[in-house]
Design a protein around this motif. Structure first.
Motif, mmCIF file in Angstrom:
data_model
loop_
_atom_site.group_PDB
_atom_site.id
_atom_site.type_symbol
_atom_site.label_atom_id
_atom_site.label_comp_id
_atom_site.label_asym_id
_atom_site.label_seq_id
_atom_site.Cartn_x
_atom_site.Cartn_y
_atom_site.Cartn_z
ATOM 1 N N LEU A 1 68.619 3.543 22.788
ATOM 2 C CA LEU A 1 69.670 3.035 23.839
ATOM 3 C C LEU A 1 69.165 3.563 25.237
ATOM 4 C CD1 LEU A 1 73.161 3.671 22.010
ATOM 5 C CD2 LEU A 1 71.740 1.521 22.139
ATOM 6 N N GLY A 2 69.298 2.792 26.170
ATOM 7 C CA GLY A 2 69.382 2.897 27.709
ATOM 8 C C GLY A 2 70.587 3.713 28.146
ATOM 9 N N PRO A 3 70.490 4.481 29.185
ATOM 10 C CA PRO A 3 71.576 5.276 29.809
ATOM 11 C C PRO A 3 72.964 4.299 29.961
ATOM 12 C CG PRO A 3 69.637 5.822 30.880
ATOM 13 C CD PRO A 3 69.572 4.678 30.038
ATOM 14 N N ARG A 4 72.862 3.094 30.213
ATOM 15 C CA ARG A 4 73.929 2.293 30.642
ATOM 16 C C ARG A 4 74.547 1.912 29.418
ATOM 17 N NH1 ARG A 4 72.298 -1.434 35.700
ATOM 18 N NH2 ARG A 4 72.740 0.220 37.087
ATOM 19 N N GLU A 5 73.740 1.879 28.205
ATOM 20 C CA GLU A 5 74.257 1.394 26.777
ATOM 21 C C GLU A 5 74.965 2.762 26.109
ATOM 22 O OE1 GLU A 5 70.968 -1.467 24.978
ATOM 23 O OE2 GLU A 5 70.233 0.391 25.920
ATOM 24 N N LEU A 6 74.747 3.906 26.518
ATOM 25 C CA LEU A 6 75.408 5.031 26.015
ATOM 26 C C LEU A 6 77.154 5.077 25.776
ATOM 27 C CD1 LEU A 6 73.164 8.000 27.024
ATOM 28 C CD2 LEU A 6 73.311 6.745 24.675
ATOM 29 N N GLY A 7 77.647 4.738 26.968
ATOM 30 C CA GLY A 7 79.151 4.759 27.068
ATOM 31 C C GLY A 7 79.750 3.666 26.006
ATOM 32 N N PRO A 8 79.151 2.238 26.428
ATOM 33 C CA PRO A 8 79.481 1.364 25.495
ATOM 34 C C PRO A 8 79.543 1.383 23.964
ATOM 35 C CG PRO A 8 78.740 0.544 27.186
ATOM 36 C CD PRO A 8 78.193 1.840 27.568
ATOM 37 N N GLU A 9 78.521 2.194 23.508
ATOM 38 C CA GLU A 9 77.999 2.386 22.194
ATOM 39 C C GLU A 9 79.128 3.738 21.509
ATOM 40 O OE1 GLU A 9 75.969 2.381 18.267
ATOM 41 O OE2 GLU A 9 76.447 1.026 19.944
ATOM 42 N N SER A 29 82.457 19.462 25.391
ATOM 43 C CA SER A 29 81.342 19.933 26.036
ATOM 44 C C SER A 29 80.210 18.504 26.338
ATOM 45 C CB SER A 29 80.639 20.810 25.241
ATOM 46 O OG SER A 29 81.357 22.174 25.055
ATOM 47 N N PHE A 30 80.558 17.834 25.318
ATOM 48 C CA PHE A 30 79.667 16.344 25.438
ATOM 49 C C PHE A 30 80.103 15.627 23.970
ATOM 50 C CE2 PHE A 30 77.262 19.093 22.628
ATOM 51 C CZ PHE A 30 76.950 18.491 21.361
ATOM 52 N N ALA A 31 79.500 13.958 24.286
ATOM 53 C CA ALA A 31 80.049 13.414 23.167
ATOM 54 C C ALA A 31 78.746 12.983 22.470
ATOM 55 C CB ALA A 31 80.855 12.567 23.650
ATOM 56 N N VAL A 32 78.771 12.378 21.338
ATOM 57 C CA VAL A 32 77.777 11.656 20.786
ATOM 58 C C VAL A 32 77.884 9.943 20.359
ATOM 59 C CG1 VAL A 32 76.175 11.866 18.712
ATOM 60 C CG2 VAL A 32 77.402 13.854 19.488
ATOM 61 N N ALA A 33 76.998 9.258 21.035
ATOM 62 C CA ALA A 33 77.506 7.895 20.936
ATOM 63 C C ALA A 33 77.251 7.257 19.517
ATOM 64 C CB ALA A 33 76.442 7.185 21.866
ATOM 65 N N ALA A 37 78.696 11.270 31.709
ATOM 66 C CA ALA A 37 77.156 11.664 32.193
ATOM 67 C C ALA A 37 76.898 12.747 30.828
ATOM 68 C CB ALA A 37 77.261 12.554 33.196
ATOM 69 N N ASP A 38 77.870 13.312 29.965
ATOM 70 C CA ASP A 38 77.651 14.071 28.956
ATOM 71 C C ASP A 38 77.649 13.350 27.594
ATOM 72 O OD1 ASP A 38 76.969 16.215 30.568
ATOM 73 O OD2 ASP A 38 79.202 16.788 30.560
ATOM 74 N N ILE A 39 77.397 12.166 27.635
ATOM 75 C CA ILE A 39 77.235 11.384 26.274
ATOM 76 C C ILE A 39 75.759 11.286 25.927
ATOM 77 C CG2 ILE A 39 77.641 9.272 25.132
ATOM 78 C CD1 ILE A 39 79.928 8.642 26.903
ATOM 79 N N VAL A 40 75.554 11.952 24.752
ATOM 80 C CA VAL A 40 73.950 11.870 24.340
ATOM 81 C C VAL A 40 73.948 10.615 23.217
ATOM 82 C CG1 VAL A 40 73.640 14.243 24.636
ATOM 83 C CG2 VAL A 40 74.450 13.603 22.337
ATOM 84 N N GLU A 41 72.858 10.407 22.932
ATOM 85 C CA GLU A 41 72.701 9.010 22.057
ATOM 86 C C GLU A 41 72.849 9.347 20.572
ATOM 87 O OE1 GLU A 41 69.420 5.648 20.613
ATOM 88 O OE2 GLU A 41 68.943 7.019 22.629
ATOM 89 N N ASN A 42 72.394 10.537 19.915
ATOM 90 C CA ASN A 42 72.476 10.495 18.493
ATOM 91 C C ASN A 42 72.632 12.205 18.363
ATOM 92 O OD1 ASN A 42 69.811 11.658 18.496
ATOM 93 N ND2 ASN A 42 68.823 9.709 18.724
ATOM 94 N N LEU A 43 72.538 12.316 16.961
ATOM 95 C CA LEU A 43 72.798 13.632 16.387
ATOM 96 C C LEU A 43 71.553 14.609 16.754
ATOM 97 C CD1 LEU A 43 74.587 13.005 13.027
ATOM 98 C CD2 LEU A 43 75.491 13.930 15.247
#
Length: 193
Positions: free
Chosen positions: A31-39, A106-110, A141-147
């Motif tokens: 995923l690109g950075p713009r896709e992390l939030g919606p995912e 601390s962060f979130a996982v898409a 900004a603290d959403i990472v893509e996966n585990l």
């Protein structure tokens, strides 16, 4: 010395001293950075969580304040959203009647729609399980893509306690009847702010 202490001492004496380099893992990014939030939002909804839309640009926390105002006992670890019960040095058992816990992740996982909460985010680790509802603020900004990306973060390397909260508690029987809030929090609401 007790048998337990003897056993632990023997384990310590015979522990290997060599260090082994861990293999390099690919990032598995797709995923690109713009896709992390919606995912993240899509997966959060799939897991039974709710997304709270931020308020107007001048006051993005306004919806959170409304939720807090309608709640009973509120414990907050977010200074800008105070609760009505102090959490400092609380005995975990004393949190049994908390209606709403307000936390900053601390962060979130898409990939999973999860929020990562470490001990410092919770104040008392049991707060994340004993409160009836959780309101969790996440910086987009603290959403990472996966585990894979999540476990590479410093929180997992340095912290003694980090939990990935994915939606409210749920259970289902053999007939597929899903019940939320059966053994833990009844609702997880996330505000991206």
């Amino acid at each position: 010395m007790s048998a337990r202490e003897d056993m632990l001492a023997a384990i310590r004496r015979h522990r290997p001293t060599a260090t082994t380099e861990l293999p390099e893992l690919p990032s598995f990014a797709r995923l690109g950075p713009r896709e992390l939030g919606p995912e993240f939002c899509r997966r959060l909804a799939q897991m039974g969580g709710r997304l709270m839309q931020p308020g107007p640009a001048g006051d993005p926390l306004a919806p959170a304040r409304s939720l807090i105002a309608g709640a009973g006992i509120v414990c907050s670890m977010v200074p800008e959203l105070p609760g009505n019960r102090a959490l400092a040095d609380a005995d975990p058992a004393a949190l049994h009647d908390v209606d709403l816990a307000v936390l900053r992740a601390s962060f979130a996982v898409a990939e999973t729609g999860s929020v990562a909460l470490k001990s410092a985010d919770l104040g008392v680790n049991a707060l994340g399980y004993l409160a009836q509802r959780l309101l969790v603020l996440v910086d987009p900004a603290d959403i990472v893509e996966n585990l894979h990306h999540a476990y590479a973060r410093a929180e997992f390397q340095q912290g003694a306690y980090v939990v990935l909260q994915t939606g409210p508690s749920a259970t289902a029987d053999i007939e597929g009847v899903l019940i939320h809030g059966a053994q833990g929090v009844r609702a997880l609401t996330v505000l991206l702010a």
